[in-house]
Design a protein around this motif. Structure first.
Motif, PDB file in Angstrom:
ATOM      1  N   GLY A  45     -24.486  47.352 -21.634  1.00 15.76           N
ATOM      2  CA  GLY A  45     -23.966  46.186 -22.333  1.00 15.76           C
ATOM      3  C   GLY A  45     -23.148  46.543 -23.571  1.00 15.76           C
ATOM      4  O   GLY A  45     -23.143  45.815 -24.565  1.00 15.76           O
ATOM      5  N   ILE A  76      -8.588  40.381 -18.988  1.00 15.79           N
ATOM      6  CA  ILE A  76      -8.886  40.941 -20.317  1.00 15.79           C
ATOM      7  C   ILE A  76      -7.543  41.378 -20.885  1.00 15.79           C
ATOM      8  O   ILE A  76      -6.897  42.293 -20.348  1.00 15.79           O
ATOM      9  CB  ILE A  76      -9.807  42.179 -20.206  1.00 15.79           C
ATOM     10  N   PHE A 135     -17.709  47.190 -22.904  1.00 16.56           N
ATOM     11  CA  PHE A 135     -16.601  46.269 -23.179  1.00 16.56           C
ATOM     12  C   PHE A 135     -16.008  46.495 -24.565  1.00 16.56           C
ATOM     13  O   PHE A 135     -14.794  46.445 -24.757  1.00 16.56           O
ATOM     14  CB  PHE A 135     -17.114  44.820 -23.049  1.00 16.56           C
ATOM     15  N   GLY A 178     -22.304  49.008 -14.660  1.00 20.51           N
ATOM     16  CA  GLY A 178     -22.732  48.669 -16.035  1.00 20.51           C
ATOM     17  C   GLY A 178     -24.240  48.628 -16.182  1.00 20.51           C
ATOM     18  O   GLY A 178     -24.959  48.283 -15.254  1.00 20.51           O
ATOM     19  N   ASN A 236     -16.128  47.314 -15.368  1.00 21.28           N
ATOM     20  CA  ASN A 236     -16.601  45.930 -15.481  1.00 21.28           C
ATOM     21  C   ASN A 236     -15.958  45.048 -14.416  1.00 21.28           C
ATOM     22  O   ASN A 236     -16.618  44.207 -13.808  1.00 21.28           O
ATOM     23  CB  ASN A 236     -16.236  45.344 -16.855  1.00 21.28           C
ATOM     24  N   ALA A 237     -14.645  45.252 -14.212  1.00 19.54           N
ATOM     25  CA  ALA A 237     -13.930  44.454 -13.211  1.00 19.54           C
ATOM     26  C   ALA A 237     -14.509  44.738 -11.821  1.00 19.54           C
ATOM     27  O   ALA A 237     -14.737  43.824 -11.026  1.00 19.54           O
ATOM     28  CB  ALA A 237     -12.441  44.808 -13.252  1.00 19.54           C
ATOM     29  N   ASP A 260      -9.242  40.749 -12.847  1.00 21.71           N
ATOM     30  CA  ASP A 260      -9.988  40.913 -11.599  1.00 21.71           C
ATOM     31  C   ASP A 260     -10.209  39.551 -10.970  1.00 21.71           C
ATOM     32  O   ASP A 260     -10.173  38.540 -11.653  1.00 21.71           O
ATOM     33  CB  ASP A 260     -11.327  41.622 -11.858  1.00 21.71           C
ATOM     34  N   GLU A 302     -14.032  51.833 -18.787  1.00 25.64           N
ATOM     35  CA  GLU A 302     -15.071  50.821 -19.000  1.00 25.64           C
ATOM     36  C   GLU A 302     -14.636  49.457 -18.489  1.00 25.64           C
ATOM     37  O   GLU A 302     -15.401  48.743 -17.849  1.00 25.64           O
ATOM     38  CB  GLU A 302     -15.430  50.742 -20.492  1.00 25.64           C
ATOM     39  N   SER A 356     -24.730  42.764 -16.134  1.00 23.72           N
ATOM     40  CA  SER A 356     -24.715  43.578 -14.915  1.00 23.72           C
ATOM     41  C   SER A 356     -26.071  44.183 -14.633  1.00 23.72           C
ATOM     42  O   SER A 356     -26.504  44.260 -13.488  1.00 23.72           O
ATOM     43  CB  SER A 356     -23.671  44.691 -15.043  1.00 23.72           C
ATOM     44  N   ARG A 392     -21.709  57.405 -21.762  1.00 22.75           N
ATOM     45  CA  ARG A 392     -21.480  58.001 -20.448  1.00 22.75           C
ATOM     46  C   ARG A 392     -20.815  59.364 -20.556  1.00 22.75           C
ATOM     47  O   ARG A 392     -20.248  59.872 -19.621  1.00 22.75           O
ATOM     48  CB  ARG A 392     -20.567  57.133 -19.564  1.00 22.75           C
ATOM     49  N   SER A 420     -26.498  43.323 -21.197  1.00 30.36           N
ATOM     50  CA  SER A 420     -25.757  43.617 -19.979  1.00 30.36           C
ATOM     51  C   SER A 420     -26.093  42.633 -18.876  1.00 30.36           C
ATOM     52  O   SER A 420     -27.191  42.671 -18.327  1.00 30.36           O
ATOM     53  CB  SER A 420     -26.065  45.044 -19.516  1.00 30.36           C
TER      54      SER A 420
HETATM   55  N1  LIG Z   1     -14.508  41.454 -16.021  1.00 34.06           N
HETATM   56  C1  LIG Z   1     -15.724  40.910 -16.102  1.00 34.06           C
HETATM   57  N2  LIG Z   1     -16.090  39.934 -15.252  1.00 34.06           N
HETATM   58  C2  LIG Z   1     -17.319  39.391 -15.315  1.00 34.06           C
HETATM   59  N3  LIG Z   1     -18.255  39.752 -16.192  1.00 34.06           N
HETATM   60  C3  LIG Z   1     -17.955  40.713 -17.074  1.00 34.06           C
HETATM   61  C4  LIG Z   1     -16.662  41.343 -17.094  1.00 34.06           C
HETATM   62  N4  LIG Z   1     -16.678  42.256 -18.080  1.00 34.06           N
HETATM   63  C5  LIG Z   1     -17.886  42.202 -18.656  1.00 34.06           C
HETATM   64  N5  LIG Z   1     -18.651  41.278 -18.057  1.00 34.06           N
HETATM   65  C6  LIG Z   1     -20.055  40.950 -18.401  1.00 34.06           C
HETATM   66  O1  LIG Z   1     -20.285  41.406 -19.713  1.00 34.06           O
HETATM   67  C7  LIG Z   1     -21.412  42.249 -19.751  1.00 34.06           C
HETATM   68  C8  LIG Z   1     -21.248  43.269 -20.846  1.00 34.06           C
HETATM   69  O2  LIG Z   1     -20.219  44.174 -20.494  1.00 34.06           O
HETATM   70  P1  LIG Z   1     -20.204  45.634 -21.082  1.00 34.06           P
HETATM   71  O3  LIG Z   1     -19.057  46.346 -20.534  1.00 34.06           O
HETATM   72  O4  LIG Z   1     -20.277  45.524 -22.579  1.00 34.06           O
HETATM   73  O5  LIG Z   1     -21.549  46.242 -20.591  1.00 34.06           O
HETATM   74  P2  LIG Z   1     -22.017  46.644 -19.135  1.00 34.06           P
HETATM   75  O6  LIG Z   1     -20.861  46.814 -18.247  1.00 34.06           O
HETATM   76  O7  LIG Z   1     -23.070  45.675 -18.716  1.00 34.06           O
HETATM   77  O8  LIG Z   1     -22.752  48.006 -19.439  1.00 34.06           O
HETATM   78  P3  LIG Z   1     -22.130  49.395 -19.881  1.00 34.06           P
HETATM   79  O9  LIG Z   1     -22.161  49.436 -21.346  1.00 34.06           O
HETATM   80  O10 LIG Z   1     -23.087  50.334 -19.236  1.00 34.06           O
HETATM   81  O11 LIG Z   1     -20.746  49.436 -19.310  1.00 34.06           O
HETATM   82  C9  LIG Z   1     -21.491  42.816 -18.360  1.00 34.06           C
HETATM   83  O12 LIG Z   1     -22.795  43.231 -18.047  1.00 34.06           O
HETATM   84  C10 LIG Z   1     -21.042  41.663 -17.506  1.00 34.06           C
HETATM   85  O13 LIG Z   1     -22.106  40.777 -17.260  1.00 34.06           O
END
Ligand SMILES: Nc1ncnc2c1ncn2[C@@H]1O[C@H](COP(=O)(O)OP(=O)(O)OP(=O)(O)O)[C@@H](O)[C@H]1O
Length: 642
Positions: free
Chosen positions: A118, A168, A121, A115, A35-36, A77, A31, A99, A347, A97
């Protein structure tokens, strides 16, 4: 610094997240790496249109840093980063999210954002008791630190960071008896997780790895010099990055495919066939499939698990997704990558299977076509494939009441008695003389023995071929198909039935011969009734045979269940009592028949009884059936010899 609380619902959700959404703790790394990769994708996307970003694709990377002493694992990242507001919005609100918003705003095929829910993480809290996020948004002068120890909230404060991107920092939990969190600080443990889930993430995932090397030898070398070793670290890219299945087939060599296959699916032998398949109609996917050249040792056991590795945007979702393959192609190994899957939040599963079903159907068609191509263009290879997996295809044709028989029938091979080689049903039919009424087959345990069956010999004498079936499933498979297409004399579409040489009417006799047989049956009715009585229910009927040439006697079956099928079923639990209707057939032209007739005419019932039993036992032996009473049979033979 004020502590901000997560919103009320978020607290509950977070608890759920941490404790129940995922079955596997190690996915936290998948995960965070995803995100990275998303964050890098966003900046890379920007760099395509904005030269001031000053970054090339090759400048991006994801760095993993582990520190056993402080028990931290950091995922860094150099992507887009987050502003203070974004940290609050994205990490302070569960199920928000950033993303997904990005993906909606930028519909471009160059971006492959992972992603969407949301929540990913927060999986970090499955393995960390505290998570620190230090992020600098691209284009901003400020760096912010977000820190949380779980459900009760997070703290935000200014921090220092040189370049855009995010670190992170996971404060890994102490080991417990049941959970080995130490594994997430271990070099090899981390490498294995990265390889498993994130091998095809598009950017390099790097980590300092410990290596050892020999120290340079002193010059001059002292007599008692012993080589000395030192450890050092080196930054290594852990992932392969480019998914081989996304490359054009022409760009990849056979060796590369073979080594990918052997590595990924733990096989020592090259695959028999490589199948590259891409989006077909409405199913959106990339697939790289392999037909192994040999059977896995557990293939025909219940331990064997079929399935293809399923990736969504290069990230592993499921190691073996069984729904992608029909059972009859369960030997196929490979990978499917699709962006269109409706994943569930963890997932680990797919929400609805309509997309999966589309891919399944496209793959089924593709595999079938590839096997046909192999059969047509590389017969030798197909025959060795057949030796390994043919049984599975025959089971496939038989299973589900023959539902897939039409799809599979032209992939089947059977042993031809006439040609002394494996033939397809089509090849058999093409060589059938015009007047031949059936596709003849004999079923038993060896081709040698079957070829010597009186009835098989008779059919062969007419110049017709007989398929010799030696596997349990064979006859069931043909019986369920019942017929095979054949054009009639005028070239019109028709069908031809399968016929067991030991069952029913073989359709070989002329009208005159049939009539003669009927007359002989009437003339000898008293003898046949007496013999049937003597055999005491073992046979349904005793009659004149039209399938015997030199032999005095044979057994045939009346009705749909053949003697061979009875043998197969009797080995299966629950079907022990299943019996075929047996008919004892006699050759009226054989001298033995005259002996029987004489005994009956002389009223010698003892002799008739004894000879009936002897002939029945002989017929059983020819059929490969166990004789009911071997001792009595042996004794009867001896008494004849004295
Ligand atoms: N390393 C990162 N750099 C920049 N933004 C990040 C990073 N990690 C998380 N984010 C932001 O935080 C949001 C939430 O992250 P999270 O992993 O909880 O959900 P996601 O990646 O959007 O969806 P999913 O649950 O499907 O992985 C992301 O959509 C992104 O906008």
């Amino acid at each position: 610094m004020a502590k901000k609380e997560f919103q009320a619902e978020s607290k509950k959700l977070m608890d759920m997240m941490i404790n129940s959404i995922y079955t596997n703790k190690e996915i936290f790394l998948r995960e965070l790496i995803s995100n990275a990769s998303d964050a890098i994708d966003k900046l890379y996307y920007k760099s395509l249109t904005d030269p001031s970003v000053g970054m090339n694709k090759g400048d991006f990377r994801i760095l993993l840093t582990r520190d056993k002493d402080s028990r931290t694992l950091t995922i860094s990242d150099n992507g887009i980063g987050m502003t203070k507001e974004e940290l609050e919005q994205n990490l302070g609100t569960i199920a928000h999210s950033g993303s997904l918003d990005f993906k909606k705003d930028n519909k471009d095929e160059n971006i492959d954002i992972i992603g969407q829910f949301g929540v990913g993480f927060y999986s970090a809290f499955m393995v960390a008791d505290k998570v620190t996020v230090i992020s600098k948004a691209y284009g901003s002068d400020e760096t912010w630190q977000w820190e949380s120890s779980g459900a009760d909230g997070y703290e935000l404060e200014p921090a220092q960071k040189e370049t855009a991107g995010t670190d992170i920092i996971l404060h890994i939990k102490p080991d417990t008896e049941t959970d080995h969190y130490d594994n997430f600080l271990d070099e090899y443990g981390i490498v294995a997780i990265v390889k498993k889930y994130s091998d095809y993430v598009r950017y390099p995932i790097q980590m300092e790895r410990e290596k050892s090397r020999q120290k340079p030898e002193p010059d001059p070398k002292p007599e008692d010099y012993k080589p000395e070793w030192e450890t050092y670290t080196e930054l290594e890219t852990l992932n392969s990055m480019v998914p081989i299945w996304k490359k054009q087939k022409s760009e990849v060599t056979d060796e590369e495919y073979a080594s990918f296959y052997k590595d990924k699916f733990n096989d020592y032998a090259d695959p028999a066939r490589v199948i590259v398949s891409r989006t077909e109609g409405t199913a959106n996917y990339n697939a790289l499939l392999f037909v192994p050249s040999h059977r896995p040792y557990d293939f025909y056991t219940k331990d064997y698990e079929k399935g293809l590795a399923l990736y969504a945007s290069g990230v592993l979702i499921m190691e073996k997704c069984g729904d992608l393959l029909p059972d009859y192609f369960s030997f196929v190994k490979g990978i499917v990558d699709s962006q269109d899957l409706s994943l569930n939040i963890s997932r680990e599963m797919l929400q609805k299977d309509s997309q999966l079903k589309l891919i399944h159907n496209a793959l089924e068609k593709k595999i079938k076509n590839e096997l046909h191509a192999m059969l047509a263009n590389d017969r030798e290879k197909y025959e060795s494939f057949w030796k390994e997996f043919g049984r599975q295809l025959k089971f496939g044709a038989y299973s589900d009441y023959g539902m897939h028989a039409e799809l599979l029938r032209d992939l089947l091979l059977f042993w031809s008695a006439k040609e002394q080689k494996m033939v397809t049903l089509q090849e058999y039919v093409e060589k059938m003389p015009a007047e031949q009424k059936y596709i003849y087959f004999a079923a038993g345990d060896s081709t040698d023995r079957l070829a010597k069956l009186p009835a098989a010999e008779l059919v062969m004498d007419k110049g017709y071929d007989v398929l010799l079936l030696t596997e349990d499933v064979d006859e069931f498979c043909l019986q369920i198909m019942r017929t095979y297409p054949r054009k009639d004399a005028e070239g019109k579409d028709g069908t031809v039935e399968f016929k067991n040489v030991n069952s029913g009417d073989l359709g070989l006799e002329t009208e005159d011969e049939k009539k003669a047989a009927e007359e002989a049956n009437t003339a000898n009715k008293a003898l046949f009734d007496a013999m049937k009585d003597a055999l005491d229910g073992k046979v349904k009927e005793v009659k004149v045979s039209t399938r015997l040439k030199d032999h005095p006697v044979c057994l045939s079956a009346d009705g749909p269940l053949s003697i061979e099928m009875e043998k197969v079923l009797s080995k299966q639990p629950g079907s022990e009592g299943v019996k075929s209707d047996k008919v004892l057939e006699l050759n009226v032209n054989h001298p033995v028949f005259a002996v029987l007739k004489a005994a009956q005419e002389a009223g010698d019932t003892d002799k008739l009884k004894k000879y009936s039993a002897l002939l029945y036992a002989q017929a059983q032996l020819i059929e490969g059936l166990p004789v009911d009473d071997p001792a009595a049979y042996a004794e009867a033979v001896c008494s004849l010899m004295q």
